[in-house]
Design an enzyme around this catalytic site. Structure first.
Site, PDB file in Angstrom:
ATOM      1  N   HIS A 308      -4.079   2.067   1.762  1.00  0.00           N
ATOM      2  CA  HIS A 308      -5.378   1.841   1.135  1.00  0.00           C
ATOM      3  C   HIS A 308      -5.173   1.331  -0.272  1.00  0.00           C
ATOM      4  O   HIS A 308      -4.231   1.744  -0.950  1.00  0.00           O
ATOM      5  CB  HIS A 308      -6.197   3.137   1.103  1.00  0.00           C
ATOM      6  CG  HIS A 308      -7.649   2.868   0.906  1.00  0.00           C
ATOM      7  ND1 HIS A 308      -8.204   2.722  -0.329  1.00  0.00           N
ATOM      8  CD2 HIS A 308      -8.638   2.673   1.809  1.00  0.00           C
ATOM      9  CE1 HIS A 308      -9.494   2.453  -0.182  1.00  0.00           C
ATOM     10  NE2 HIS A 308      -9.780   2.412   1.101  1.00  0.00           N
ATOM     11  N   ASP A 366     -10.015   4.603   9.165  1.00  0.00           N
ATOM     12  CA  ASP A 366     -10.168   3.769  10.355  1.00  0.00           C
ATOM     13  C   ASP A 366      -9.211   4.151  11.472  1.00  0.00           C
ATOM     14  O   ASP A 366      -9.448   3.848  12.635  1.00  0.00           O
ATOM     15  CB  ASP A 366      -9.954   2.290   9.998  1.00  0.00           C
ATOM     16  CG  ASP A 366     -11.110   1.782   9.170  1.00  0.00           C
ATOM     17  OD1 ASP A 366     -12.220   2.262   9.393  1.00  0.00           O
ATOM     18  OD2 ASP A 366     -10.883   0.944   8.303  1.00  0.00           O
TER      19      ASP A 366
HETATM   20  N1  CMC Z   1       1.981  -1.364   6.981  1.00  0.00           N
HETATM   21  C1  CMC Z   1       3.186  -1.686   6.423  1.00  0.00           C
HETATM   22  N2  CMC Z   1       3.359  -1.952   5.114  1.00  0.00           N
HETATM   23  C2  CMC Z   1       2.278  -1.907   4.319  1.00  0.00           C
HETATM   24  C3  CMC Z   1       1.006  -1.585   4.825  1.00  0.00           C
HETATM   25  C4  CMC Z   1       0.883  -1.300   6.205  1.00  0.00           C
HETATM   26  N3  CMC Z   1      -0.289  -0.981   6.740  1.00  0.00           N
HETATM   27  N4  CMC Z   1       0.106  -1.594   3.818  1.00  0.00           N
HETATM   28  C5  CMC Z   1       0.795  -1.932   2.705  1.00  0.00           C
HETATM   29  N5  CMC Z   1       2.112  -2.115   3.016  1.00  0.00           N
HETATM   30  C6  CMC Z   1       3.187  -2.431   2.073  1.00  0.00           C
HETATM   31  C7  CMC Z   1       3.135  -3.900   1.665  1.00  0.00           C
HETATM   32  O1  CMC Z   1       3.937  -4.698   2.500  1.00  0.00           O
HETATM   33  C8  CMC Z   1       3.633  -3.847   0.242  1.00  0.00           C
HETATM   34  O2  CMC Z   1       5.026  -3.771   0.284  1.00  0.00           O
HETATM   35  P1  CMC Z   1       5.908  -4.426  -0.927  1.00  0.00           P
HETATM   36  O3  CMC Z   1       5.550  -3.647  -2.164  1.00  0.00           O
HETATM   37  O4  CMC Z   1       7.335  -4.210  -0.488  1.00  0.00           O
HETATM   38  O5  CMC Z   1       5.521  -5.863  -1.007  1.00  0.00           O
HETATM   39  C9  CMC Z   1       3.103  -2.514  -0.295  1.00  0.00           C
HETATM   40  O6  CMC Z   1       2.930  -1.677   0.889  1.00  0.00           O
HETATM   41  C10 CMC Z   1       1.762  -2.620  -1.019  1.00  0.00           C
HETATM   42  O7  CMC Z   1       0.864  -3.364  -0.185  1.00  0.00           O
HETATM   43  P2  CMC Z   1      -0.312  -4.258  -0.745  1.00  0.00           P
HETATM   44  O8  CMC Z   1      -0.705  -5.253   0.295  1.00  0.00           O
HETATM   45  O9  CMC Z   1       0.037  -4.773  -2.108  1.00  0.00           O
HETATM   46  O10 CMC Z   1      -1.456  -3.187  -0.921  1.00  0.00           O
HETATM   47  P3  CMC Z   1      -2.981  -3.497  -1.096  1.00  0.00           P
HETATM   48  O11 CMC Z   1      -3.524  -2.412  -1.929  1.00  0.00           O
HETATM   49  O12 CMC Z   1      -3.204  -4.905  -1.541  1.00  0.00           O
HETATM   50  O13 CMC Z   1      -3.534  -3.412   0.408  1.00  0.00           O
HETATM   51  C11 CMC Z   1      -4.497  -2.624   2.400  1.00  0.00           C
HETATM   52  C12 CMC Z   1      -4.253  -2.349   0.914  1.00  0.00           C
HETATM   53  C13 CMC Z   1      -5.469  -1.579   2.945  1.00  0.00           C
HETATM   54  C14 CMC Z   1      -5.160  -4.023   2.560  1.00  0.00           C
HETATM   55  C15 CMC Z   1      -3.144  -2.585   3.153  1.00  0.00           C
HETATM   56  O14 CMC Z   1      -2.573  -1.292   3.023  1.00  0.00           O
HETATM   57  C16 CMC Z   1      -3.282  -2.967   4.628  1.00  0.00           C
HETATM   58  O15 CMC Z   1      -3.219  -4.155   4.950  1.00  0.00           O
HETATM   59  N6  CMC Z   1      -3.454  -1.955   5.538  1.00  0.00           N
HETATM   60  C17 CMC Z   1      -3.683  -2.226   6.941  1.00  0.00           C
HETATM   61  C18 CMC Z   1      -5.139  -2.584   7.154  1.00  0.00           C
HETATM   62  C19 CMC Z   1      -6.053  -1.371   7.047  1.00  0.00           C
HETATM   63  O16 CMC Z   1      -5.802  -0.333   7.636  1.00  0.00           O
HETATM   64  N7  CMC Z   1      -7.158  -1.543   6.286  1.00  0.00           N
HETATM   65  C20 CMC Z   1      -8.191  -0.522   6.204  1.00  0.00           C
HETATM   66  C21 CMC Z   1      -8.410  -0.005   4.831  1.00  0.00           C
HETATM   67  S1  CMC Z   1      -9.473   1.437   4.869  1.00  0.00           S
HETATM   68  C22 CMC Z   1     -11.013   0.837   5.323  1.00  0.00           C
HETATM   69  C23 CMC Z   1     -11.688   0.077   4.249  1.00  0.00           C
HETATM   70  O17 CMC Z   1     -11.906   0.658   3.167  1.00  0.00           O
HETATM   71  O18 CMC Z   1     -12.031  -1.086   4.482  1.00  0.00           O
END
Ligand code: CMC
Length: 431
Positions: A308, A366
């Protein structure tokens, strides 16, 4: 507006600027950079808005480190336990918990607005049967501005109030109609003698050929899904609603924009993506393969339903949702559902893996809501529409707060331009 209590000093290129700072009720202090361009001839750059506050709001507060989510100050776990969705709607919309009389009046107003204009039925019929229900919802909610002209004047507080009630009341009807249309069954009209969540389940699962009894445990679980998704401060879809609204667009157009944004798999589309991922994994023995893919930097695959942007220790909504998932699965006797087994084992293996611990990735709301909705019999394509129904109150409350703010201006971000400098047009024969 909060008063500035102190200043931040910014020095660059031989200039020094004093920038006012504000202290919110909770959360980190904020540096006001709104005069930075005028005074310093520079922009700030923050793609993804990780350090940028876009508005002043008194609706919802999240402390991502503590795993805290407050609506008007009330913790989400208390609201999920003791309250119910329409009471939470009242709280978000008007700022305080209602008295018994206020709640009754609010529930009556919402209930009396649940039917949609009869001509909207024809609008649904213009879609292909295999349209994703989110596509139908974006279209139909946008079209509400063509059916409810008497609540599109945003300068009239009464019309704003009517639009808010219409949106809260009609979204479940529209989502259920999108579902019924996609499965080729007749639309089921709402009923005024049952509660909001039961009404939604009935509109989705009843058929005219037989009576439909709503199970109270399922209705309670549905109400909790609505409650836990009600608002989440300035997330992507809410910010989309605010940006659309900043131009003066009507409320139905703004909420349609929010629904479009919610659809993406990084946001509301994650519940569908999560269940599809569990189905793709299929059996417990394939989990290590998928965990390895999620950790591989050369593979774009991510564990859906994990991580998240704001919560970095746990998602307080997921805690309550997990409990609801257990109740529903007990009731429906699907403890041996292979998808659930994969979900439970994936949760355990990911939480025990140092990669996920280091990056503070854990199951989000989710992950569990998808399991409940699957057990209830919803197809995965309905998961995000249900999120949209729940979040409508958040969008509407934030929209209403924004419109009432005398400082509202059109939202217009700037950019860090990296394209070509000015150059002369070249005729096609000379390129
Ligand atoms: N699986 C594997 N690695 C992950 C994941 C994941 N689900 N989420 C983040 N990472 C890693 C990412 O690769 C990155 O690694 P590095 O630092 O080595 O580059 C690190 O963790 C930080 O990720 P980020 O993309 O910079 O984090 P963010 O805050 O931009 O993204 C997120 C948050 C929710 C978009 C992301 O965690 C994600 O894509 N999760 C899967 C989709 C999901 O479940 N979304 C629902 C969110 S809750 C409902 C809502 O509020 O909408």
């Amino acid at each position: 507006m909060v008063e500035s209590t102190k200043n931040a000093t910014l020095s660059f290129d031989g200039k020094t600027l004093e920038l006012p700072m504000y202290s919110p009720t909770s959360g980190p202090d904020v540096i006001d950079i709104s005069k930075l361009y005028a005074q310093g001839d520079v922009f700030t750059h923050d793609p993804g808005f990780t350090s940028t506050s876009s508005c002043e709001s008194s609706i919802t507060f999240i402390d991502g480190e503590k795993g805290e989510l407050l609506h008007r100050g009330y913790p989400i776990d208390q609201l999920a336990e003791k309250s119910h969705y329409l009471e939470v709607c009242y709280l978000l919309l008007y700022g305080e918990l209602p008295t018994a009389a206020q709640l009754e009046d609010f529930e009556t107003r919402v209930t009396r607005h649940t039917m949609v204009h009869e001509q909207m039925h024809n609008f649904f019929r213009g879609f292909r049967r295999d349209a994703h229900p989110m596509a139908t919802m974006v279209g139909v909610v946008g079209a509400m501005s063509a059916f409810y002209h008497d609540s599109t004047d945003i300068t009239d507080p009464w019309q704003r109030e009517v639009a808010a009630i219409r949106l809260i009341a009609k979204l479940p009807t529209i989502a259920a109609m999108a579902y019924k249309y996609s499965v080729g069954q007749p639309f089921v009209y709402p009923r005024n003698d049952i509660d909001y969540a039961s009404n939604f389940l009935r509109m989705c699962f009843a058929v005219p050929a037989e009576e439909y009894e709503v199970n109270p445990i399922l209705s309670r679980a549905m109400d909790r899904i609505f409650t836990l998704h009600a608002d989440h401060e300035q997330n992507a879809s809410t910010s989309t609603v605010r940006l659309a609204s900043s131009s003066g667009a009507n409320p139905f157009a703004c909420i349609a924009a929010g629904i479009a944004c919610l659809w993406g798999p990084a946001h509301g589309g994650a519940n569908q993506a999560c269940l599809e991922m569990l189905q793709e994994i299929g059996s417990v023995d394939r989990i290590p393969e998928f965990i390895a893919r999620a950790k591989d930097k050369n593979d774009p695959f991510r564990l859906m339903g994990f991580g998240h942007r704001v919560y970095k220790n746990f998602d307080p909504r997921a805690k309550v949702m997990k409990q609801s998932a257990d109740e529903v699965l007990d009731l429906l006797g699907v403890e041996n559902n292979p998808i659930l087994q994969v979900a439970k084992e994936l949760e355990a293996q990911a939480l025990a893996d140092p990669y996920f611990a280091e990056k503070k990735l854990f199951p989000n709301v989710d992950f569990y809501s998808g399991i409940i909705l699957e057990a209830m019999g919803f197809p995965t394509s309905m998961f995000t529409p249900i999120f949209a129904v729940s979040r409508t109150i958040g969008w509407v409350s934030q929209w209403k707060e924004q419109i009432s703010d005398p400082k509202m201006r059109i939202g217009r971000p700037r950019q860090l331009y990296t394209g070509s400098g000015a150059r002369d047009y070249v005729d096609v024969e000379n390129r």
